[in-house]
Design a protein around this motif. Structure first.
Motif, PDB file in Angstrom:
ATOM      1  N   VAL A 123       1.262   7.748   3.415  1.00 50.97           N
ATOM      2  CA  VAL A 123       0.485   6.814   4.243  1.00 50.97           C
ATOM      3  C   VAL A 123       0.851   7.043   5.708  1.00 50.97           C
ATOM      4  CG1 VAL A 123       0.086   4.393   4.825  1.00 50.97           C
ATOM      5  CG2 VAL A 123       0.332   5.067   2.425  1.00 50.97           C
ATOM      6  N   TYR A 124      -0.159   7.300   6.509  1.00 55.51           N
ATOM      7  CA  TYR A 124       0.034   7.414   7.957  1.00 55.51           C
ATOM      8  C   TYR A 124      -0.540   6.140   8.597  1.00 55.51           C
ATOM      9  CZ  TYR A 124       0.559  12.484   7.050  1.00 55.51           C
ATOM     10  OH  TYR A 124       0.944  13.715   6.588  1.00 55.51           O
ATOM     11  N   VAL A 125       0.221   5.533   9.464  1.00 55.46           N
ATOM     12  CA  VAL A 125      -0.234   4.289  10.101  1.00 55.46           C
ATOM     13  C   VAL A 125      -0.694   4.578  11.527  1.00 55.46           C
ATOM     14  CG1 VAL A 125       0.404   1.957  10.817  1.00 55.46           C
ATOM     15  CG2 VAL A 125       1.225   2.861   8.630  1.00 55.46           C
ATOM     16  N   THR A 126      -1.907   4.131  11.821  1.00 55.99           N
ATOM     17  CA  THR A 126      -2.480   4.353  13.156  1.00 55.99           C
ATOM     18  C   THR A 126      -2.057   3.232  14.101  1.00 55.99           C
ATOM     19  OG1 THR A 126      -4.439   3.152  12.469  1.00 55.99           O
ATOM     20  CG2 THR A 126      -4.532   5.520  12.272  1.00 55.99           C
ATOM     21  N   VAL A 127      -1.455   3.643  15.196  1.00 50.13           N
ATOM     22  CA  VAL A 127      -1.181   2.705  16.311  1.00 50.13           C
ATOM     23  C   VAL A 127      -1.768   3.430  17.526  1.00 50.13           C
ATOM     24  CG1 VAL A 127       0.574   1.330  17.498  1.00 50.13           C
ATOM     25  CG2 VAL A 127       0.965   2.050  15.138  1.00 50.13           C
ATOM     26  N   ASN A 128      -3.084   3.576  17.516  1.00 47.83           N
ATOM     27  CA  ASN A 128      -3.688   4.592  18.374  1.00 47.83           C
ATOM     28  C   ASN A 128      -4.657   4.058  19.428  1.00 47.83           C
ATOM     29  OD1 ASN A 128      -5.617   3.881  16.502  1.00 47.83           O
ATOM     30  ND2 ASN A 128      -6.409   5.944  16.205  1.00 47.83           N
ATOM     31  N   ALA A 152       0.828  -1.208   0.000  1.00 50.98           N
ATOM     32  CA  ALA A 152       0.000   0.000   0.000  1.00 50.98           C
ATOM     33  C   ALA A 152       0.862   1.259   0.000  1.00 50.98           C
ATOM     34  CB  ALA A 152      -0.929  -0.003   1.211  1.00 50.98           C
ATOM     35  N   THR A 153       1.899   1.271   0.829  1.00 52.87           N
ATOM     36  CA  THR A 153       2.760   2.465   0.871  1.00 52.87           C
ATOM     37  C   THR A 153       3.495   2.630  -0.463  1.00 52.87           C
ATOM     38  OG1 THR A 153       4.478   1.159   1.954  1.00 52.87           O
ATOM     39  CG2 THR A 153       3.104   2.495   3.371  1.00 52.87           C
ATOM     40  N   GLU A 154       3.872   1.502  -1.051  1.00 52.45           N
ATOM     41  CA  GLU A 154       4.549   1.569  -2.357  1.00 52.45           C
ATOM     42  C   GLU A 154       3.596   2.180  -3.399  1.00 52.45           C
ATOM     43  OE1 GLU A 154       6.344  -2.177  -3.351  1.00 52.45           O
ATOM     44  OE2 GLU A 154       6.685  -1.545  -5.423  1.00 52.45           O
ATOM     45  N   TYR A 155       2.353   1.716  -3.384  1.00 52.14           N
ATOM     46  CA  TYR A 155       1.359   2.237  -4.341  1.00 52.14           C
ATOM     47  C   TYR A 155       1.155   3.740  -4.139  1.00 52.14           C
ATOM     48  CZ  TYR A 155      -3.016   2.709  -6.936  1.00 52.14           C
ATOM     49  OH  TYR A 155      -3.985   3.105  -7.836  1.00 52.14           O
ATOM     50  N   ALA A 156       0.987   4.124  -2.860  1.00 56.68           N
ATOM     51  CA  ALA A 156       0.735   5.540  -2.563  1.00 56.68           C
ATOM     52  C   ALA A 156       1.927   6.405  -2.963  1.00 56.68           C
ATOM     53  CB  ALA A 156       0.426   5.702  -1.076  1.00 56.68           C
ATOM     54  N   HIS A 157       3.113   5.964  -2.626  1.00 54.36           N
ATOM     55  CA  HIS A 157       4.304   6.777  -2.918  1.00 54.36           C
ATOM     56  C   HIS A 157       4.513   6.966  -4.419  1.00 54.36           C
ATOM     57  CE1 HIS A 157       6.079   5.728   1.303  1.00 54.36           C
ATOM     58  NE2 HIS A 157       5.119   6.630   1.351  1.00 54.36           N
ATOM     59  N   LYS A 158       4.203   5.918  -5.183  1.00 51.19           N
ATOM     60  CA  LYS A 158       4.327   6.036  -6.644  1.00 51.19           C
ATOM     61  C   LYS A 158       3.418   7.128  -7.191  1.00 51.19           C
ATOM     62  CE  LYS A 158       5.838   1.452  -8.111  1.00 51.19           C
ATOM     63  NZ  LYS A 158       5.369   0.139  -8.542  1.00 51.19           N
ATOM     64  N   LYS A 159       2.314   7.373  -6.463  1.00 49.69           N
ATOM     65  CA  LYS A 159       1.351   8.377  -6.919  1.00 49.69           C
ATOM     66  C   LYS A 159       1.443   9.650  -6.077  1.00 49.69           C
ATOM     67  CE  LYS A 159      -1.593   5.291  -9.356  1.00 49.69           C
ATOM     68  NZ  LYS A 159      -2.858   5.194 -10.056  1.00 49.69           N
ATOM     69  N   ASN A 160       2.601   9.829  -5.446  1.00 50.12           N
ATOM     70  CA  ASN A 160       2.879  11.047  -4.659  1.00 50.12           C
ATOM     71  C   ASN A 160       1.917  11.262  -3.493  1.00 50.12           C
ATOM     72  OD1 ASN A 160       5.093  11.832  -6.294  1.00 50.12           O
ATOM     73  ND2 ASN A 160       3.629  12.545  -7.843  1.00 50.12           N
ATOM     74  N   ASP A 210       7.006  -2.258  12.658  1.00 46.96           N
ATOM     75  CA  ASP A 210       6.585  -2.773  11.350  1.00 46.96           C
ATOM     76  C   ASP A 210       6.072  -1.646  10.447  1.00 46.96           C
ATOM     77  OD1 ASP A 210       7.294  -5.255  12.195  1.00 46.96           O
ATOM     78  OD2 ASP A 210       5.242  -5.973  12.541  1.00 46.96           O
ATOM     79  N   ALA A 211       5.382  -0.678  11.044  1.00 51.79           N
ATOM     80  CA  ALA A 211       4.881   0.449  10.252  1.00 51.79           C
ATOM     81  C   ALA A 211       6.054   1.209   9.626  1.00 51.79           C
ATOM     82  CB  ALA A 211       4.042   1.381  11.127  1.00 51.79           C
ATOM     83  N   VAL A 212       7.089   1.417  10.415  1.00 48.58           N
ATOM     84  CA  VAL A 212       8.280   2.110   9.885  1.00 48.58           C
ATOM     85  C   VAL A 212       8.918   1.263   8.782  1.00 48.58           C
ATOM     86  CG1 VAL A 212      10.595   2.973  10.467  1.00 48.58           C
ATOM     87  CG2 VAL A 212       8.673   3.339  12.048  1.00 48.58           C
ATOM     88  N   ASP A 213       9.037  -0.031   9.024  1.00 45.71           N
ATOM     89  CA  ASP A 213       9.617  -0.935   8.009  1.00 45.71           C
ATOM     90  C   ASP A 213       8.786  -0.940   6.723  1.00 45.71           C
ATOM     91  OD1 ASP A 213      11.611  -1.575   9.727  1.00 45.71           O
ATOM     92  OD2 ASP A 213      10.770  -3.519  10.342  1.00 45.71           O
ATOM     93  N   CYS A 214       7.476  -0.788   6.879  1.00 47.08           N
ATOM     94  CA  CYS A 214       6.576  -0.809   5.709  1.00 47.08           C
ATOM     95  C   CYS A 214       6.626   0.500   4.916  1.00 47.08           C
ATOM     96  CB  CYS A 214       5.134  -1.076   6.141  1.00 47.08           C
ATOM     97  SG  CYS A 214       4.829  -2.754   6.697  1.00 47.08           S
ATOM     98  N   GLY A 215       7.311   1.503   5.457  1.00 46.81           N
ATOM     99  CA  GLY A 215       7.451   2.760   4.722  1.00 46.81           C
ATOM    100  C   GLY A 215       6.466   3.839   5.109  1.00 46.81           C
TER     101      GLY A 215
END
Lengths: 162, 335
Positions: free
Chosen positions: B70-75, B59-67, B92-97
């Motif tokens: 992604v914010y990951v909630t650990v809330n 998902a982060t790869e897809y989003a980054h390709k389209k500028n 893991d969120a950091v590792d995922c980008g």
């Protein structure tokens, strides 16, 4: 007089529906994965404007087709019009909005219904296209038949309205 | 002190409960998509929802390709001594980008700040930080760059707050409303033993039952309690206690709040003037059709506003809980 269970079952249609159901599950393994434990749930789909209902169980890759109003054991139930349920399954409509507006009704195990809704919403299914593809050379005539059905749908809905 | 980023147009922060919804949000014009892992580390821990680690990376790869970001909630708030799952989610969120982490718990904020100092940290609405002292504490102690404001502040209050705090602010502009102090509400746990704060679920689906009456009515039940009865055709809402209809003082009605959704499109000019950095859309539990419709509506509203065109304010009513919307505290008419 109450009908026996096997009389309530529309066995003529079941092979066709089962073939479509399994084709979709094979093409979208993420549905089973996302459902997790809820794949074992028996979920009844009541099509309000059609003379039948279905009971599906993803884990067993089974789907049964029954006469409308048949007494069949299930863990959860969803009801709505054919087009509403089709759009919901394809992610073309938001399930919560349909629920707020009373376009769909749910009962039984809410968790199983929510899991199925979320699994389908993620799967990017095109039910009609994928269903027709399951029938090879018959896909084209079936597609034409579906378009005729779409045109006739309001009339058909009126015939089976409660 | 953290420097604020000033944007000409606010960042549009959009929800995604599934990878498909994330792709739809990005394609519809989201600047940012927020999402969480498939467990109780995020406040939308619903069956069949959320992301596996592999899905989050893709998902982060897809989003980054389209500028898009992604914010990951650990809330959610871990129980004392049981923080492993939350720490793993942060790592893991950091590792995922992930481009930022949205946290609520101070212990998790401290862990993230210490372990991943280069990752942006945002304060979740679940932390319920709504005054300058509280927000400054999170900024100074954990280097929080942005705070998501609770949906209880008026626009003058948000403006005053923005003048006093060193970080960016993000405000909700559409979706579900909580009348309670967010991150502090325990109403759900009285009926079910689970709360959004600890388990990521308000009115968990496993405790919800709907019963259809022969007269077309529908009862909404949570645990052993019937919390609402809707007449035939009456629009419904979520099965939360705060939106239940109860007998009280001889009357039957909504004693906390009616089923309704926040829709702040009409308040967009004032919100832009208030100095907020980001507009947030609620609804990770909603389908991708909701995501697409709301993101497109707000993208269009921002574009229309920039051109000086009138804002279309009733475009999203079909998606609203209970079939009605409100500007909530932004247009506070009560004391």
């Amino acid at each position: 007089m109450a009908m026996k269970k096997d009389q309530q079952r529309l066995t003529f249609f079941e092979p066709v529906v089962r073939r479509v159901f399994r084709t979709i599950l094979d093409a979208h393994p993420e549905i089973t994965d996302r459902l997790g434990d809820y794949a074992a749930s028996r979920i009844r789909i009541d099509v309000r404007d059609a003379p039948f209902c279905m009971v599906l169980q993803v884990a067993k890759r089974e789907i049964g087709v029954y006469r409308r109003g048949a007494k069949v054991k299930s863990d959860a139930q969803i009801s709505g019009s054919f087009m509403t349920l089709l759009k919901l399954a394809e992610g073309g409509d938001d399930g919560d909005s349909l629920f707020f507006n009373r376009d769909i009704e749910i009962s039984g195990d809410t968790e199983a219904v929510v899991a199925l809704r979320n699994a389908l919403d993620d799967s990017d299914i095109d039910i009609i296209r994928e269903s027709l593809a399951a029938f090879g050379v018959l896909a084209l005539p079936l597609r034409i038949g579906y378009r005729v059905f779409q045109d006739m749908q309001p009339i058909v809905a009126g015939m089976f309205a409660p | 002190m953290t420097k604020k980023q000033h944007r000409k147009t606010p960042e549009l922060v959009c929800p995604a409960g599934t990878p498909s919804a994330l792709r739809v949000a990005v394609d519809a014009g989201a600047d940012v998509v927020y999402c969480g892992f498939r467990d109780e580390t995020n406040a939308r821990n619903f069956p069949g929802l959320n992301f596996s680690r592999k899905e989050m990376s893709e998902a982060t790869e897809y989003a980054h390709k389209k500028n898009a970001h992604v914010y990951v909630t650990v809330n959610t708030f871990p129980q004392a001594g049981k923080t492993d799952l939350w720490r793993k989610a942060v790592n893991d969120a950091v590792d995922c980008g992930a481009d930022a982490l949205i946290v609520a718990d101070m212990g998790i904020a401290a862990y993230a700040a210490k372990t991943h100092p280069k990752t942006r940290l945002h304060l979740s609405v679940q932390a319920s930080a709504s005054n300058p002292d509280a927000i400054k504490y999170y900024c100074d102690t954990f280097n929080v760059k942005r705070v998501v404001l609770p949906r209880v502040l008026s626009i003058p209050e948000i403006t005053a707050l923005n003048d006093e705090i060193p970080c960016e602010t993000e405000v909700f502009v559409f979706g579900g409303l909580c009348v309670m102090a967010e991150g502090r509400c325990l109403l759900s746990s009285y009926a079910t033993g689970k709360s959004p704060n600890m388990n990521g679920v308000c009115s968990p689906a496993g405790d919800v039952r709907y019963a259809q009456g022969k007269d077309g009515s529908m009862d909404s039940k949570l645990g052993v309690f019937t919390i609402n009865r809707f007449a035939e055709g009456e629009p419904t809402g979520y099965p939360t206690i705060c939106k239940g209809r109860f007998k009280c003082g001889g009357d039957t009605g909504y004693i906390f709040e009616e089923p309704t959704s926040l829709d702040a499109i009409s308040m967009m000019p004032e919100l832009l003037q208030s100095g907020v950095t980001a507009f947030k859309i609620e609804g990770r539990q909603r389908g991708k059709a909701y995501t697409e419709a709301v993101v497109k509506a707000f993208r269009k509203a921002l574009s229309d506003y920039a051109r000086g065109w009138p804002l279309k304010t009733d475009a999203l009513i079909a998606l609203a809980e209970g079939g009605q919307s409100t500007e909530g505290a932004y247009k506070k008419t009560w004391r």
